[in-house]
Enzyme design. Structure first.
Site, PDB file in Angstrom:
ATOM      1  N   TRP A 231      79.737   3.698  67.358  1.00 61.07           N
ATOM      2  CA  TRP A 231      80.461   4.155  68.543  1.00 61.07           C
ATOM      3  C   TRP A 231      79.504   4.146  69.748  1.00 61.07           C
ATOM      4  CZ3 TRP A 231      80.770   9.835  70.088  1.00 61.07           C
ATOM      5  CH2 TRP A 231      81.687  10.021  71.135  1.00 61.07           C
TER       6      TRP A 231
ATOM      7  N   ASP B  51      78.894  12.363  61.169  1.00 53.84           N
ATOM      8  CA  ASP B  51      79.815  12.488  62.300  1.00 53.84           C
ATOM      9  C   ASP B  51      81.234  12.483  61.727  1.00 53.84           C
ATOM     10  OD1 ASP B  51      81.321  12.332  64.557  1.00 53.84           O
ATOM     11  OD2 ASP B  51      80.284  10.615  65.433  1.00 53.84           O
TER      12      ASP B  51
ATOM     13  N   LYS C 271      90.908  14.488  67.714  1.00 52.26           N
ATOM     14  CA  LYS C 271      91.947  13.587  67.207  1.00 52.26           C
ATOM     15  C   LYS C 271      92.905  14.303  66.269  1.00 52.26           C
ATOM     16  CE  LYS C 271      89.645  10.747  69.506  1.00 52.26           C
ATOM     17  NZ  LYS C 271      88.340  10.243  69.213  1.00 52.26           N
TER      18      LYS C 271
HETATM   19  C1  LIG Z   1      82.882   8.475  66.055  1.00 52.67           C
HETATM   20  C2  LIG Z   1      83.148   9.561  67.044  1.00 52.67           C
HETATM   21  N1  LIG Z   1      82.372  10.643  67.041  1.00 52.67           N
HETATM   22  C3  LIG Z   1      82.567  11.654  67.885  1.00 52.67           C
HETATM   23  C4  LIG Z   1      83.574  11.615  68.824  1.00 52.67           C
HETATM   24  C5  LIG Z   1      83.640  12.806  69.731  1.00 52.67           C
HETATM   25  O1  LIG Z   1      84.810  13.187  70.206  1.00 52.67           O
HETATM   26  P1  LIG Z   1      85.006  14.443  71.151  1.00 52.67           P
HETATM   27  O2  LIG Z   1      83.709  14.795  71.811  1.00 52.67           O
HETATM   28  O3  LIG Z   1      86.042  14.014  72.113  1.00 52.67           O
HETATM   29  O4  LIG Z   1      85.449  15.552  70.259  1.00 52.67           O
HETATM   30  C6  LIG Z   1      84.410  10.495  68.885  1.00 52.67           C
HETATM   31  C7  LIG Z   1      85.474  10.374  69.879  1.00 52.67           C
HETATM   32  O5  LIG Z   1      85.981   9.349  70.197  1.00 52.67           O
HETATM   33  C8  LIG Z   1      84.194   9.445  67.957  1.00 52.67           C
HETATM   34  O6  LIG Z   1      84.955   8.346  67.940  1.00 52.67           O
END
Ligand SMILES: Cc1ncc(COP(=O)(O)O)c(C=O)c1O
Length: 401
Positions: A130, A211, A246
């Site tokens: 990511w 993660d 999500k």
């Molecule tokens: C792989 C991954 N890790 C962490 C996140 C963190 O998301 P957030 O900070 O919006 O909770 C995302 C969001 O797209 C993600 O795709």
């Protein structure tokens, strides 16, 4: 002070969103932005969240500060949701949970903790990973490394190369792993691979940093953390960055948590004091509203059941789009080359085409995806699958339609 600063290049995803908005074609399809969409193209507020919000707001008597660790009942519920009540590390009282502003906040807390404990540690991330991992983990000054993970052209994991690379990591280094629904590839480790990896991490004394941003989006709430639970039970120390953006659909509310597992209960306490000091020095305290709402959902049997049904509906909608697109593309290319779409998990898969092909899809066919050909399958609708499949077949295989 700021005269020497020149504007930075636009963020790739934000730039793509702007291009999509400016596109006037009625055929345009957004497979770029990483949010769930329902059949109307909305990213809905879940009904369970709406109902919990009403309960929380009606009962609220103060907006005074909570604590740098966030809401205690939320943290306890997260521990149970992620690790399960009967987990060996929980039974040994080696687990601590600190609420964080989203998964991003949790990843950054974990990175700062590693920097405090072992500033020379290298964090090894998957290739590809990511786009926000590098800044979240690297901007605090930690060095980054990469391990091979996925061959986008062949649509398969590079597990042997992954192991080979991690064998050479220095003891004390960190390995960032996607617990499920790997972003951007959708290709997850199977349970046997989690076991093999656990043995390597143990033997090479590497710290796993998991993660977990999509629990419930792959197969189910329990199945999606089977590898994570196995690994956490086998190793002395683990970090887990959890996101609820999500699976609760609370993206903008910023809800996440950092789970730390120490070698012993006193060690876990010591880790927690450092995490709290780091949080205090960055943002002081996480937002309470989403944690209060989540805690309400997790504690109330009706709301929890309702949420699990809504989560299942999101999961099934994505799986259905994966299946429709795989079938449509296999038909158009008279092959089974797109079967990987059906087998992978979560919102993302990489089409495995060149940046030039991605640009052609955007410019000629009004289909938007990231430059590395990452598609968000939740951007597909039953009504546009045929159009998207025709367009992809045309661009990738020169099929005229
Ligand atoms: C792989 C991954 N890790 C962490 C996140 C963190 O998301 P957030 O900070 O919006 O909770 C995302 C969001 O797209 C993600 O795709």
């Amino acid at each position: 002070m700021f005269q020497q600063l020149v504007p930075l290049h636009e963020d790739a995803i934000l730039g793509l969103m702007a291009k999509f908005r400016a596109d006037t074609s009625p055929d345009k399809v957004d497979l770029g932005v990483g949010v769930f969409r329902d059949l109307s193209g909305n990213t809905p507020v879940l009904e369970s969240v709406r109902r919990a919000e009403q309960i929380v707001l009606a009962a609220q008597t103060t907006k005074s500060y909570v604590a740098p660790a966030g809401r205690a009942e939320f943290n306890e519920a997260v521990r149970e949701l992620v690790l399960g009540a009967a987990h060996a590390a929980v039974a040994a009282n080696r687990v601590r949970v600190v609420q964080a502003p989203g998964g991003c906040g949790a990843l950054r807390l974990g990175a700062e903790l590693i920097k405090t404990a072992r500033p020379e540690a290298i964090v090894h991330v998957s290739d590809p990973t990511w786009g926000n991992h590098a800044p979240l983990l690297g901007n605090c000054g930690l060095g980054l490394g990469a391990y091979p993970y996925y061959d986008a052209a062949a649509h398969r994991l590079r597990f042997a190369s992954m192991l080979e690379t991690l064998e050479r990591a220095t003891p004390g280094d960190v390995v960032l792993l996607h617990a499920c629904c790997h972003n951007p590839t959708g290709a997850d480790l199977d349970f046997g691979q989690w076991r093999t990896l656990t043995e390597l991490l143990q033997r090479r004394r590497l710290l796993p940093f998991l993660d977990l941003a999509y629990q419930g989006f792959a197969v189910g709430l329990e199945a999606d953390v089977a590898g994570l639970r196995y690994l956490t039970a086998a190793l002395p120390e683990t970090l887990i960055a959890v996101s609820f953006s999500k699976n609760l659909g609370v993206y903008r509310e910023r809800l996440g948590a950092l789970i730390s597992v120490g070698e012993s209960s006193p060690q876990a306490d010591a880790i927690r004091t450092h995490v709290l000091q780091i949080a205090r020095g960055i943002y002081s305290m996480p937002p309470d509203h989403p944690a209060a709402v989540a805690a309400q959902i997790f504690a109330d049997a009706d709301l929890r059941t309702h949420w699990m049904r809504e989560l299942e509906a999101m999961r099934c909608r994505i799986a259905e789009m994966r299946s429709l697109l795989a079938t449509a593309l296999n038909e158009r290319t008279n092959s089974s080359s797109f079967e990987f779409l059906r087998a992978q998990h979560g919102m993302f898969s990489q089409l495995g085409c060149s940046e030039a092909a991605v640009a052609r899809l955007r410019e000629r066919h009004h289909i938007y995806m990231l430059g590395d050909s990452r598609m968000n399958l939740a951007g597909l609708m039953p009504g546009n699958v045929a159009y998207v499949a025709d367009s992809i077949a045309t661009v990738m295989h020169g099929r005229s339609c």
